[in-house]
Design an enzyme around this catalytic site. Structure first.
Site, PDB file in Angstrom:
ATOM      1  N   MET A  46       0.837  -1.182  -0.066  1.00  0.00           N
ATOM      2  CA  MET A  46      -0.073  -0.214  -0.158  1.00  0.00           C
ATOM      3  C   MET A  46       0.930   1.163   0.189  1.00  0.00           C
ATOM      4  O   MET A  46       0.455   2.288   0.312  1.00  0.00           O
ATOM      5  CB  MET A  46      -1.080  -0.074   1.054  1.00  0.00           C
ATOM      6  CG  MET A  46      -1.968  -1.184   1.223  1.00  0.00           C
ATOM      7  SD  MET A  46      -3.284  -0.963   2.001  1.00  0.00           S
ATOM      8  CE  MET A  46      -2.680  -0.921   3.750  1.00  0.00           C
ATOM      9  N   HIS A  50       9.122   1.191   3.423  1.00  0.00           N
ATOM     10  CA  HIS A  50      10.163   1.332   4.324  1.00  0.00           C
ATOM     11  C   HIS A  50      10.980   0.071   4.191  1.00  0.00           C
ATOM     12  O   HIS A  50      10.746  -0.884   3.205  1.00  0.00           O
ATOM     13  CB  HIS A  50       9.671   1.229   5.794  1.00  0.00           C
ATOM     14  CG  HIS A  50       8.376   0.224   6.178  1.00  0.00           C
ATOM     15  ND1 HIS A  50       8.737  -1.243   6.155  1.00  0.00           N
ATOM     16  CD2 HIS A  50       7.120   0.306   6.140  1.00  0.00           C
ATOM     17  CE1 HIS A  50       7.618  -2.033   6.464  1.00  0.00           C
ATOM     18  NE2 HIS A  50       6.724  -0.946   6.201  1.00  0.00           N
ATOM     19  N   GLU A  51      11.873  -0.069   5.103  1.00  0.00           N
ATOM     20  CA  GLU A  51      12.789  -1.089   4.987  1.00  0.00           C
ATOM     21  C   GLU A  51      12.376  -2.623   4.823  1.00  0.00           C
ATOM     22  O   GLU A  51      12.809  -3.481   4.166  1.00  0.00           O
ATOM     23  CB  GLU A  51      13.925  -1.404   6.127  1.00  0.00           C
ATOM     24  CG  GLU A  51      15.321  -0.614   6.089  1.00  0.00           C
ATOM     25  CD  GLU A  51      16.226  -0.911   4.629  1.00  0.00           C
ATOM     26  OE1 GLU A  51      16.301  -2.261   4.274  1.00  0.00           O
ATOM     27  OE2 GLU A  51      16.423   0.028   3.962  1.00  0.00           O
ATOM     28  N   HIS A  53       9.548  -3.346   3.290  1.00  0.00           N
ATOM     29  CA  HIS A  53       9.070  -3.700   2.013  1.00  0.00           C
ATOM     30  C   HIS A  53      10.361  -3.821   0.977  1.00  0.00           C
ATOM     31  O   HIS A  53      10.527  -4.451   0.279  1.00  0.00           O
ATOM     32  CB  HIS A  53       8.492  -2.300   1.302  1.00  0.00           C
ATOM     33  CG  HIS A  53       7.061  -1.899   2.081  1.00  0.00           C
ATOM     34  ND1 HIS A  53       6.753  -0.964   2.636  1.00  0.00           N
ATOM     35  CD2 HIS A  53       5.922  -2.675   2.281  1.00  0.00           C
ATOM     36  CE1 HIS A  53       5.840  -0.809   3.274  1.00  0.00           C
ATOM     37  NE2 HIS A  53       5.095  -2.020   2.707  1.00  0.00           N
ATOM     38  N   GLN A  77     -10.220  -2.963   2.495  1.00  0.00           N
ATOM     39  CA  GLN A  77      -9.854  -3.480   3.643  1.00  0.00           C
ATOM     40  C   GLN A  77      -9.807  -2.621   4.843  1.00  0.00           C
ATOM     41  O   GLN A  77      -9.268  -2.968   6.096  1.00  0.00           O
ATOM     42  CB  GLN A  77      -8.212  -4.366   3.576  1.00  0.00           C
ATOM     43  CG  GLN A  77      -7.084  -3.191   3.176  1.00  0.00           C
ATOM     44  CD  GLN A  77      -5.894  -3.870   2.791  1.00  0.00           C
ATOM     45  OE1 GLN A  77      -5.891  -4.342   1.614  1.00  0.00           O
ATOM     46  NE2 GLN A  77      -4.937  -3.940   3.749  1.00  0.00           N
ATOM     47  N   LYS A 166       5.211  -9.689   9.625  1.00  0.00           N
ATOM     48  CA  LYS A 166       4.827  -8.810  10.638  1.00  0.00           C
ATOM     49  C   LYS A 166       3.250  -8.915  10.302  1.00  0.00           C
ATOM     50  O   LYS A 166       2.416  -9.054  11.680  1.00  0.00           O
ATOM     51  CB  LYS A 166       5.208  -7.286  10.268  1.00  0.00           C
ATOM     52  CG  LYS A 166       4.718  -6.489  11.602  1.00  0.00           C
ATOM     53  CD  LYS A 166       5.181  -5.325  11.464  1.00  0.00           C
ATOM     54  CE  LYS A 166       4.041  -4.385  10.586  1.00  0.00           C
ATOM     55  NZ  LYS A 166       2.640  -4.250  11.168  1.00  0.00           N
ATOM     56  N   ASP A 167       2.634  -9.072   9.379  1.00  0.00           N
ATOM     57  CA  ASP A 167       1.141  -9.244   9.138  1.00  0.00           C
ATOM     58  C   ASP A 167       0.938 -10.693   9.132  1.00  0.00           C
ATOM     59  O   ASP A 167       0.577 -11.450   8.242  1.00  0.00           O
ATOM     60  CB  ASP A 167       0.492  -8.578   7.876  1.00  0.00           C
ATOM     61  CG  ASP A 167       0.796  -7.166   8.045  1.00  0.00           C
ATOM     62  OD1 ASP A 167       0.054  -6.562   8.892  1.00  0.00           O
ATOM     63  OD2 ASP A 167       1.538  -6.581   7.216  1.00  0.00           O
ATOM     64  N   MET A 201       9.067  -2.370  11.883  1.00  0.00           N
ATOM     65  CA  MET A 201       8.713  -1.452  10.852  1.00  0.00           C
ATOM     66  C   MET A 201       7.140  -1.582  10.283  1.00  0.00           C
ATOM     67  O   MET A 201       6.816  -2.537   9.942  1.00  0.00           O
ATOM     68  CB  MET A 201       9.717  -1.557   9.521  1.00  0.00           C
ATOM     69  CG  MET A 201      11.072  -1.326  10.036  1.00  0.00           C
ATOM     70  SD  MET A 201      11.939  -0.238   9.040  1.00  0.00           S
ATOM     71  CE  MET A 201      13.443  -0.436   9.751  1.00  0.00           C
TER      72      MET A 201
HETATM   73  O1  PAF Z   1       0.063  -5.879   3.427  1.00  0.00           O
HETATM   74  C1  PAF Z   1      -0.524  -4.794   2.697  1.00  0.00           C
HETATM   75  O2  PAF Z   1       0.073  -3.910   2.455  1.00  0.00           O
HETATM   76  C2  PAF Z   1      -1.810  -5.051   2.056  1.00  0.00           C
HETATM   77  O3  PAF Z   1      -2.691  -5.769   3.079  1.00  0.00           O
HETATM   78  C3  PAF Z   1      -1.726  -5.702   0.930  1.00  0.00           C
HETATM   79  C4  PAF Z   1      -1.251  -7.127   0.918  1.00  0.00           C
HETATM   80  C5  PAF Z   1      -0.924  -4.924   0.054  1.00  0.00           C
HETATM   81  C6  PAF Z   1      -3.340  -5.985   0.237  1.00  0.00           C
HETATM   82  O4  PAF Z   1      -3.558  -4.402   0.058  1.00  0.00           O
END
Ligand code: PAF
Length: 298
Positions: A46, A50-51, A53, A77, A166-167, A201
């Site tokens: 989204m 940051h580091e 990603h 979401q 993290k997620d 992060m």
């Molecule tokens: O983790 C995220 O940034 C978002 O939930 C994703 C996987 C890009 C879906 O919008």
């Protein structure tokens, strides 16, 4: 002379990144890349990179011939009253970082393209995987995630897609969805990247005031303390949870959403700790919601 032949390696980043907003153009580009026998690795985000990603992009760069990054703040979401409108955005900065990481295609659609008028198709993963933890606090969240990820997979047609641990629950849900729908994508989970002081992060960390950021360090501190207890032989989840709650309760501006110890695959709560146990935390610090997690026995 075989010995002198250059070793085969992935092409170096050429910095000729293309930015594509149109869905059909993106899909056709990816179709022709596949038709040419090349592999696609994909990092959906989204934005406000940051580091964490960047670690996904660097790994993605190694795993595919073509590296695709998507930036899309996905409205479906976010629940009512959540931070969709104020979610941090800085496209120019993201673009520069993406170039640095050797991204080939940056997919940057707008919300009307992804969800045109009359849009009605949603993807859901049912059961405890989406109704516990984040799902209990944010009941429409995973439906939005699984819908947009399915759409992005259908547009980008990746061989491999990378997500951060993290997620943790999001990764479990997407892994389940990809397997259940037989989507031909390898889903790869990547380690949490932390600031020097231990804060995981997150794009949302920018919301924290100096004082809140200091209080937020208790998340990693609690996870570390819990892991220490487990590694010293404590196997009673209840005792570790009691310690965790009392650590978190000490911070004045912190409100606990949940503190749980679950099985890493099923995400069902466990009474007895084993190698598959993970502690998951969600709290609000002031107005900022933060999540974090960690294995208890490494
Ligand atoms: O983790 C995220 O940034 C978002 O939930 C994703 C996987 C890009 C879906 O919008």
């Amino acid at each position: 002379n075989v010995l002198l032949a250059p070793s085969p390696r992935k092409p170096a980043p050429d910095f000729n990144m293309e930015i594509i907003s149109d869905i059909k153009v993106m899909q056709n580009r990816c179709l022709s890349v596949r038709a040419a026998g090349q592999t696609i690795s994909f990092v959906p985000t989204m934005g406000f990179l940051h580091e964490g990603h960047l670690s996904l992009l660097r790994e993605g760069r190694k795993r595919g011939d073509l590296l695709v990054l998507s930036i899309f703040v996905n409205p479906t979401q976010f629940g009512q009253g959540e931070d969709l409108d104020r979610y941090p955005r800085d496209f120019d900065r993201d673009e520069a970082m993406a170039r640095e990481c050797g991204v080939d295609l940056l997919f940057y659609p707008d919300a009307e393209a992804i969800y045109p008028p009359g849009y009605a198709a949603y993807v859901t993963v049912e059961g405890p995987l989406t109704t516990t933890l984040e799902g209990a606090c944010r009941p429409t969240h995973f439906r939005g995630v699984t819908t947009v990820v399915t759409k992005l997979f259908a547009i980008v047609l990746p061989h491999v897609a990378l997500f951060g641990r993290k997620d943790f629950q999001q990764l479990a849900v997407i892994t389940r969805m990809t397997a259940d729908l037989n989507l031909p994508v390898e889903v790869v989970g990547m380690p949490i990247i932390r600031e020097g002081d231990g804060l995981a992060m997150s794009s949302r960390n920018v919301y924290l005031s100096k004082d809140e950021r200091q209080q937020a360090l208790v998340l990693n501190g609690t996870l570390r303390h819990a892991a220490e207890m487990a590694q010293n032989g404590e196997s009673d989840a209840e005792k570790i949870l009691t310690m965790a709650e009392s650590c978190l309760d000490k911070e004045a501006d912190l409100k606990i959403d949940y503190v749980k110890i679950c099985n890493a695959q099923s995400l069902e709560e466990v009474d007895t700790i084993d190698h598959d146990s993970v502690m998951l935390l969600a709290v609000s610090v002031g107005k900022t919601r933060l999540i974090d997690n960690g294995n208890l026995i490494s």
